[in-house]
Design an enzyme around this catalytic site. Structure first.
Site, PDB file in Angstrom:
ATOM      1  N   GLY A 190       0.794  -1.163   0.033  1.00 22.78           N
ATOM      2  CA  GLY A 190      -0.237  -0.008  -0.162  1.00 22.78           C
ATOM      3  C   GLY A 190       0.801   1.476  -0.046  1.00 22.78           C
ATOM      4  CG  HIS A 206       5.600   5.005  -4.483  1.00 25.33           C
ATOM      5  ND1 HIS A 206       6.036   4.023  -5.790  1.00 25.33           N
ATOM      6  CD2 HIS A 206       6.104   4.274  -3.550  1.00 25.33           C
ATOM      7  CE1 HIS A 206       6.895   3.372  -5.244  1.00 25.33           C
ATOM      8  NE2 HIS A 206       6.951   3.240  -3.911  1.00 25.33           N
ATOM      9  N   GLY A 255       5.897   4.148  -8.702  1.00 29.66           N
ATOM     10  CA  GLY A 255       6.560   3.024  -8.899  1.00 29.66           C
ATOM     11  C   GLY A 255       5.464   1.740  -8.640  1.00 29.66           C
ATOM     12  CG  HIS A 256       3.502   0.815  -5.183  1.00 32.66           C
ATOM     13  ND1 HIS A 256       3.318   1.712  -4.299  1.00 32.66           N
ATOM     14  CD2 HIS A 256       3.983  -0.365  -4.725  1.00 32.66           C
ATOM     15  CE1 HIS A 256       4.281   1.301  -3.505  1.00 32.66           C
ATOM     16  NE2 HIS A 256       4.666   0.067  -3.515  1.00 32.66           N
ATOM     17  CD  GLN A 263       9.827  -8.004  -2.381  1.00 32.57           C
ATOM     18  OE1 GLN A 263       9.751  -7.886  -1.251  1.00 32.57           O
ATOM     19  NE2 GLN A 263       9.236  -7.455  -3.157  1.00 32.57           N
ATOM     20  CB  SER A 313       6.054   3.551   1.004  1.00 30.84           C
ATOM     21  OG  SER A 313       5.332   3.143  -0.114  1.00 30.84           O
ATOM     22  NE  ARG A 314      10.601   0.953   5.397  1.00 34.40           N
ATOM     23  CZ  ARG A 314      10.406  -0.210   5.005  1.00 34.40           C
ATOM     24  NH1 ARG A 314      10.835  -0.748   3.753  1.00 34.40           N
ATOM     25  NH2 ARG A 314       9.774  -1.271   5.743  1.00 34.40           N
TER      26      ARG A 314
HETATM   27  O1  PAF Z   1       7.602  -5.396  -2.174  1.00 35.15           O
HETATM   28  C1  PAF Z   1       6.469  -5.187  -1.252  1.00 35.15           C
HETATM   29  O2  PAF Z   1       6.017  -4.136  -1.114  1.00 35.15           O
HETATM   30  C2  PAF Z   1       6.536  -6.503  -0.203  1.00 35.15           C
HETATM   31  O3  PAF Z   1       7.611  -7.067   0.170  1.00 35.15           O
HETATM   32  C3  PAF Z   1       5.584  -7.463  -0.727  1.00 35.15           C
HETATM   33  C4  PAF Z   1       6.200  -8.158  -2.195  1.00 35.15           C
HETATM   34  C5  PAF Z   1       4.044  -6.946  -1.113  1.00 35.15           C
HETATM   35  C6  PAF Z   1       5.365  -8.599   0.170  1.00 35.15           C
HETATM   36  O4  PAF Z   1       4.423  -8.184   1.266  1.00 35.15           O
END
Ligand code: PAF
Length: 282
Positions: free
Chosen positions: A30, A33, A35-36, A153, A186-187
């Protein structure tokens, strides 16, 4: 449309699949921004139905991290997600995802989760793989979208999907940056004016490393010191790590022969930021 329960989401997706629709998943925590939104747009272009999950996952935060204070705004997120092409925002509660008695985790073992962010956040990737595996089981997407900003990740999740034989294509989308080069996160909202100004050094330092690599420097030690020295020009920058590994295996290398990940994690005040470049010959 916001859906908060697993059963409602499953019913919705069952109806979509009955119409032969393909499903894309954009997992997020959530506070969306640009990027998402770029991930959602990409998912929208490649799938009939796009599910955006919006869940601040407690198991990926360490005991002294920012789980409680992590920014949250579901109403704003839902508007942005729909405008970018999301069909459903999945916004479960913690007990919906981790019902009482929940005791099962998914963990990718080995150096891939121990190096870089894994060194200072030893339980982080176990939380990420556990929740993403749950989301994959709930949504059963054809494709799932992640940002290169969290390159480790992405590498860990690629390995999880491969090792557990999940039939899901992972799509890794480029880092989206502010005009001055700071990678969107977000940070970033935690930074004060001076920290925000100095944080632009991360992208500049990685650009210098990349420039040296493209000019022929392949020694990891040398490239790491070019990047680290540049970051140290900023008095508020407190380096957690600057390192280079083979990508996506994240195995240790002395020289870049194929493609590598140059990654940094640096604290400005209380805020820890990450950024990276994939180094490969053009
Ligand atoms: O990248 C993120 O925002 C989180 O690590 C994810 C992949 C949604 C898992 O909680």
């Amino acid at each position: 449309m916001i859906i908060t329960t697993i059963s409602e989401l499953r019913n919705y997706l069952k109806a979509q699949r009955a119409k032969n629709k393909t499903v894309g998943l954009v997992p997020t925590m959530g506070f969306l921004h640009e990027g998402h939104l770029s991930l959602i747009r990409c998912a929208n272009a490649e799938n009939d139905v796009v599910v955006v999950s919006d869940f601040v996952n407690p198991t990926q935060f360490g005991p002294n991290e920012d789980y409680e204070t992590y920014p949250r705004d579901i109403e704003r997120d839902a508007k942005l997600a729909v405008a970018a092409g999301g069909d459903v925002v999945f916004y479960p509660s913690v007990t919906e995802m981790y019902p009482e008695g929940s005791a099962t985790f998914v963990e990718v073992e080995g150096n891939i989760t121990r190096v870089l962010c894994g060194a200072s956040r030893p339980t982080h990737f176990k939380g990420v793989t556990t929740v993403v595996n749950m989301l994959f089981n709930i949504v059963k997407p054809d494709k799932a979208y992640f940002g290169q900003k969290d390159a480790q990740q992405a590498a860990v999740l690629m390995k999880m999907v491969r090792d557990t034989h999940q039939n899901i294509e992972l799509v890794v989308c480029p880092i989206v940056r502010e005009e001055d080069g700071l990678a969107m996160s977000s940070r970033n909202t935690y930074l004060n004016d001076e920290e925000r100004k100095q944080a632009t050094i991360l992208n500049q330092a990685l650009a210098e490393g990349e420039k040296a690599f493209l000019a022929g420097e392949t020694a990891v030690e040398k490239l790491v010191s070019i990047i680290a020295d540049k970051i140290k020009e900023m008095p508020l920058a407190e380096i957690d790590y600057v390192d280079i590994y083979d990508f996506p295996s994240l195995t240790e290398i002395k020289k870049i022969e194929r493609q590598a990940l140059a990654a940094v994690a640096v604290k400005f005040g209380k805020t820890r930021l990450i950024d990276n470049r994939i180094l490969r010959e053009e």
